[in-house]
Design a protein around this motif. Sequence first.
Motif, mmCIF file in Angstrom:
data_model
loop_
_atom_site.group_PDB
_atom_site.id
_atom_site.type_symbol
_atom_site.label_atom_id
_atom_site.label_comp_id
_atom_site.label_asym_id
_atom_site.label_seq_id
_atom_site.Cartn_x
_atom_site.Cartn_y
_atom_site.Cartn_z
ATOM 1 N N SER A 51 -12.581 -13.185 16.520
ATOM 2 C CA SER A 51 -11.650 -13.630 17.555
ATOM 3 C C SER A 51 -12.002 -13.104 18.924
ATOM 4 C CB SER A 51 -10.214 -13.210 17.196
ATOM 5 O OG SER A 51 -10.084 -11.805 17.184
ATOM 6 N N THR A 52 -12.929 -12.142 18.996
ATOM 7 C CA THR A 52 -13.399 -11.690 20.302
ATOM 8 C C THR A 52 -13.975 -12.852 21.091
ATOM 9 O OG1 THR A 52 -13.938 -9.544 19.339
ATOM 10 C CG2 THR A 52 -14.922 -10.053 21.464
ATOM 11 N N ALA A 53 -14.542 -13.805 20.375
ATOM 12 C CA ALA A 53 -15.153 -14.957 21.034
ATOM 13 C C ALA A 53 -14.174 -16.109 21.225
ATOM 14 C CB ALA A 53 -16.353 -15.435 20.216
ATOM 15 N N GLY A 54 -12.930 -15.915 20.840
ATOM 16 C CA GLY A 54 -11.924 -16.944 21.106
ATOM 17 C C GLY A 54 -11.658 -17.849 19.934
ATOM 18 N N ILE A 105 -7.641 -17.377 35.473
ATOM 19 C CA ILE A 105 -6.849 -17.806 34.323
ATOM 20 C C ILE A 105 -7.566 -18.912 33.567
ATOM 21 C CG2 ILE A 105 -4.672 -18.877 33.627
ATOM 22 C CD1 ILE A 105 -3.320 -17.331 35.886
ATOM 23 N N THR A 106 -8.232 -19.795 34.291
ATOM 24 C CA THR A 106 -9.016 -20.855 33.635
ATOM 25 C C THR A 106 -10.130 -20.256 32.788
ATOM 26 O OG1 THR A 106 -8.546 -22.424 35.412
ATOM 27 C CG2 THR A 106 -10.456 -22.885 34.011
ATOM 28 N N GLU A 107 -10.829 -19.246 33.322
ATOM 29 C CA GLU A 107 -11.918 -18.605 32.581
ATOM 30 C C GLU A 107 -11.391 -17.892 31.332
ATOM 31 O OE1 GLU A 107 -15.070 -17.621 36.203
ATOM 32 O OE2 GLU A 107 -13.397 -16.246 35.798
ATOM 33 N N ILE A 108 -10.220 -17.299 31.425
ATOM 34 C CA ILE A 108 -9.621 -16.639 30.257
ATOM 35 C C ILE A 108 -9.251 -17.673 29.200
ATOM 36 C CG2 ILE A 108 -7.633 -15.301 29.450
ATOM 37 C CD1 ILE A 108 -7.671 -13.882 32.178
ATOM 38 N N ALA A 109 -8.713 -18.815 29.635
ATOM 39 C CA ALA A 109 -8.374 -19.891 28.693
ATOM 40 C C ALA A 109 -9.615 -20.369 27.951
ATOM 41 C CB ALA A 109 -7.716 -21.049 29.436
ATOM 42 N N VAL A 110 -10.720 -20.528 28.678
ATOM 43 C CA VAL A 110 -11.985 -20.967 28.067
ATOM 44 C C VAL A 110 -12.512 -19.892 27.114
ATOM 45 C CG1 VAL A 110 -14.397 -21.517 28.531
ATOM 46 C CG2 VAL A 110 -12.598 -22.488 29.975
ATOM 47 N N TYR A 127 -11.021 -17.818 25.277
ATOM 48 C CA TYR A 127 -10.316 -17.734 24.007
ATOM 49 C C TYR A 127 -10.107 -19.086 23.342
ATOM 50 C CZ TYR A 127 -9.818 -12.886 25.193
ATOM 51 O OH TYR A 127 -10.105 -11.584 25.502
ATOM 52 N N GLY A 128 -10.894 -20.073 23.767
ATOM 53 C CA GLY A 128 -10.978 -21.318 23.013
ATOM 54 C C GLY A 128 -9.833 -22.285 23.191
#
Length: 300
Positions: free
Chosen positions: A202-205, A263-268, A270-271
Amino acid sequence: MNNPRTYLDNIYPYVLFAQRYSFAPGQNSGQRICYASTVVLIEEGFGKLHMNNQVYEAKKGVIIYIPPGKWHGWEASRTEPMIHRCAYFDWQHTDRIGFTHQNDYFCYSKSELKEQYYGPQIHANVLIQEYSVVKNINAWLQRFDFFTSSPELLDESYFPASLEIRGYFQLFLHHFIKYMMEPASVMDPRVKKSIEWMNEVSTAGSFDEVDRLIETCADKIGLSCSHFHALFKEQTGFSPKAYWNNNLLLRAKVDLKYSSLTITEIAVKYGFSSIHYFSKMFRKKMGCTPSEYRSRNRIY
């Protein structure tokens, strides 16, 4: 191998309020949930606790742990009603916008329930009994006395007293967990292995691929999906999907607070399929949008 620090570092217990409560003869609380975690020690008297579709005897020396969001109800004896020592706390600080009174932490109707206010559960690797009887009640009452005080002492204007009370509470919690750890709580090695694998992957989302990944996890430990789901929930209190999704959202929460990622980069990361979906899921879990959380808590 999963590092225990990945969950221990996120546990910083925070006492909300503690009190000594005397029931009236025959008093019935009705079914309710508390949004925070609860520890109750029966100081005197008798009664019943309705929880887990069971009726538990409440008498002097009984100590009880009630996780957040669990329906329960108290019924006092008509001749010798109970006196409770109660502590309400979160395993880590939880934002509940608009909560100002103790009654705000309780809900008596499923139609009015707001799950986003649930405090965090203790980590799945720590299994705590929900019902036991202490041997030396006077020692436990003294531990309660150290942090049981008026709610205003937890206000920031009483900073030194607030730190003292919280310190005593954490010492109490140390004794409580040590006493209440399941005596036979060696976690099923298959569940332990699955948690370690989930934490690594889950580290990779992969929020939007959770169903497929849970199937992979079940296959890795040699169980069908239905058997894996039942065993995981029995051992941890969470479904595999809920555990996975909560884990991702907690990781996202850390990034919002400490990283320079948008926030967009965080959304990406975590998948999530879109920032809108990320915002929706984050709000459902945390009670606020990612941008609102970042504006209040950002440290970077």
